[in-house]
Design a protein around this motif. Structure first.
Motif: not given
Ligand code: NAD
Length: 500
Positions: A113-124
């Motif tokens: 899950f943490a490997c996907g951090i670029p996607q998870l930290l996307k803002g609005e």
């Protein structure tokens, strides 16, 4: 004979710090002391926090892409060392090797899950919310954050915390359980091998002294805790009092409801697995079977037969299905609860005290009580051992009322072939995690894990999206570049701004 000493790992190297106190680490299968773990003093915790502070500017400014790559590298190493990690867990905790391996795999899913951090930290981003004005949000790390974890999942529960905390740009101090601490030393080595800069992940072993030092430390921004309810409440109160963000997950008494329309043999098989896997030392173990109406008689028969068939033995021995409990005090506590159930008038269907396993390990067999009532200790308290109690009720509504009257609310399950009954149950029951014909409804890493009531203190569940929210703070930025718009629409006014 001298035994091994388990050291802290601070700023990239193993150290004894100023610690002189130690605690024994048992081999629960033999009852022998296999190591001593150092117990940190306040100065050791402070050294770990200072190492984490020094590493913070560099790590929090490391690009999210590089942080993600590091998680991929760490994940590969955890997979490569799966058996090594599981062997250590099994030897210090006592759970059977395959169960220990499953724990590490579930922990590894947190790293996935943490490997996907670029996607998870996307803002609005919102364009033109007013004339010439745009609005966007993004999230930033909190700083130095800490984790305090229990003995029962010595690899997985810390992994609910550190991969997400680190991937979001924080630096981390872990204080694992002193009962089975070694697996976290190997995890620290794997982080280093993956290329994590020194000081981003620090490990201090210890007891209440170390916990209190973490709770009071002014340079720690947030604490994640998992353990028993009294300590969870204490951690939450003490750390929030000094302004920290806290999530504190507590104990459990999970009910599995069996309706008469369920496949009773299958339900019994799942209840047995959920009650006696890891010798009942899981926060999502089912420790209460709620038999509704006519289900009771045949269900208890199936449970008796299956409980008696469980093969108890050393976790490292092929063929063992259930290992010993973690420590001598745990064995004493469980034996005393069985005595208390008998004294209170519950029907002892299978008595785990009769188990005879050779050697001096902390073994106790699966125990089954029938006709337990809500005022008995064996119903009210979290025994945290291989003891399953059956409470008989007349209807689904009575089962729901029983669960909702209980102070703990971590997980629950219902066994039925009726979608209507299951839907009613899942909507009415006041519990955080619910299984429908699934006895241990532990959510996957990309959802969050958490109970209600006395099973969780704080506003955030752990890992998944709530883990990202817990370890970060949001910023919202409103921007205007005046040259780009007609000047008449860019005047200051004393009234509160509204969109134009
Ligand atoms: P515990 O509460 O005894 O210990 C947890 C942590 O707190 C350890 O690191 C320990 O060193 C520390 N600690 C213990 N006593 C302390 C004190 N007086 N002051 C400060 N710190 C203290 O729990 P445990 O026996 O290691 O683990 C079993 C418990 O954890 C069970 O109650 C189980 O239900 C719970 N648990 C809950 C979850 C969940 O997700 N809700 C998950 C796993 C375990």
């Amino acid at each position: 004979m001298a035994v091994r000493t388990i050291h802290h790992r601070i700023g990239g190297g193993e150290t004894a710090g100023v610690s002189t106190r130690t605690a024994p680490v048992w081999d629960p299968a033999t009852g022998e002391r296999q190591a001593d773990v150092l117990l940190a003093e306040v100065a050791d915790v402070d050294a770990a926090v200072q190492a984490a502070r020094s590493a913070l500017p560099g790590w929090s400014e490391t690009s999210v892409t590089r942080r993600s790559r590091l998680m991929f590298a760490f994940r590969d190493l955890v997979e490569k060392h799966l058996d090594d990690l599981a062997r250590i867990v099994s030897s210090e905790h006592g759970k059977v090797f395959e169960d220990a391996k499953a724990e590490v795999i579930r922990g590894m899913e947190m790293i996935d899950f943490a490997c996907g951090i670029p996607q998870l930290l996307k803002g609005e981003y919102s364009d033109q919310v007013s004339a010439g004005i745009d609005l966007f949000s993004f999230r930033q790390p909190l700083g130095v954050v800490a984790g305090i974890t229990p003995f029962n999942f010595p690899a997985m529960v810390p992994m609910w915390m550190h991969p997400i905390a680190i991937a979001t740009g924080n630096t981390f101090v872990l204080k694992p359980s002193e009962r089975d601490p070694s697996v976290c030393n190997l995890v620290a080595e794997l982080y280093a091998e993956a290329g994590l800069p020194d000081g981003v992940f620090n490990l201090v072993h210890g007891d209440k002294v170390a916990v209190d030092a973490i709770l009071d430390h002014r340079d720690i921004a947030a604490v994640s805790f998992v353990g028993s309810t009294p300590i969870a409440r204490y951690v939450h109160e003490r750390a929030t009092a000094v302004g920290k963000r806290v999530q504190a997950l507590g104990g459990a008494k999970n009910h599995g409801v069996v309706l008469p329309d369920a496949d009773l043999d299958r339900a019994a098989e799942h209840l047995i697995a959920a009650a006696f896997g890891s010798a009942g030392q899981r926060c999502m173990a089912i420790s209460v079977a709620v038999a509704v109406g006519d289900a009771a008689g045949p269900l208890v028969e199936c449970l008796r037969e299956k409980a008696r068939a469980i093969k108890v033995g050393p976790g490292t021995e092929a063929g063992s299905e259930m290992g010993p409990v973690v420590a001598p005090e745990a064995l004493e506590r469980i034996r005393s609860y069985i005595g208390s159930g008998v004294e209170a008038g519950a029907e002892l269907v299978v008595d785990g005290r009769e188990l005879d396993v050779r050697g001096g390990g902390f073994f106790i067999g699966p125990t089954l009580f029938d006709r337990v009532t809500p005022e008995m200790d064996v119903y009210r308290d979290e025994i945290f051992g291989p003891v399953l109690v059956v409470v008989r009720v007349g209807s689904l509504q009575e089962a729901i009322d029983l669960i909702n009257d209980n102070d703990w609310a971590n997980g629950t399950a219902i066994f039925t072939s009726s979608g209507r009954a299951a839907r009613h149950f899942q909507r009415r029951v006041q519990v955080g995690m619910i299984g429908v014909n699934v006895p241990i409804p532990v959510p996957m890493a990309f959802y969050s894990f958490g109970g209600w009531k006395q099973s969780l203190f704080g506003a955030h569940h752990i890992h998944g999206p709530e883990g990202i929210a817990f370890y970060t703070r949001a910023k919202v930025v409103t921007t205007r570049w005046p040259d780009e718009v007609d000047g008449s629409r860019d005047r200051g006014h004393l009234h509160f701004p509204t969109a134009v």
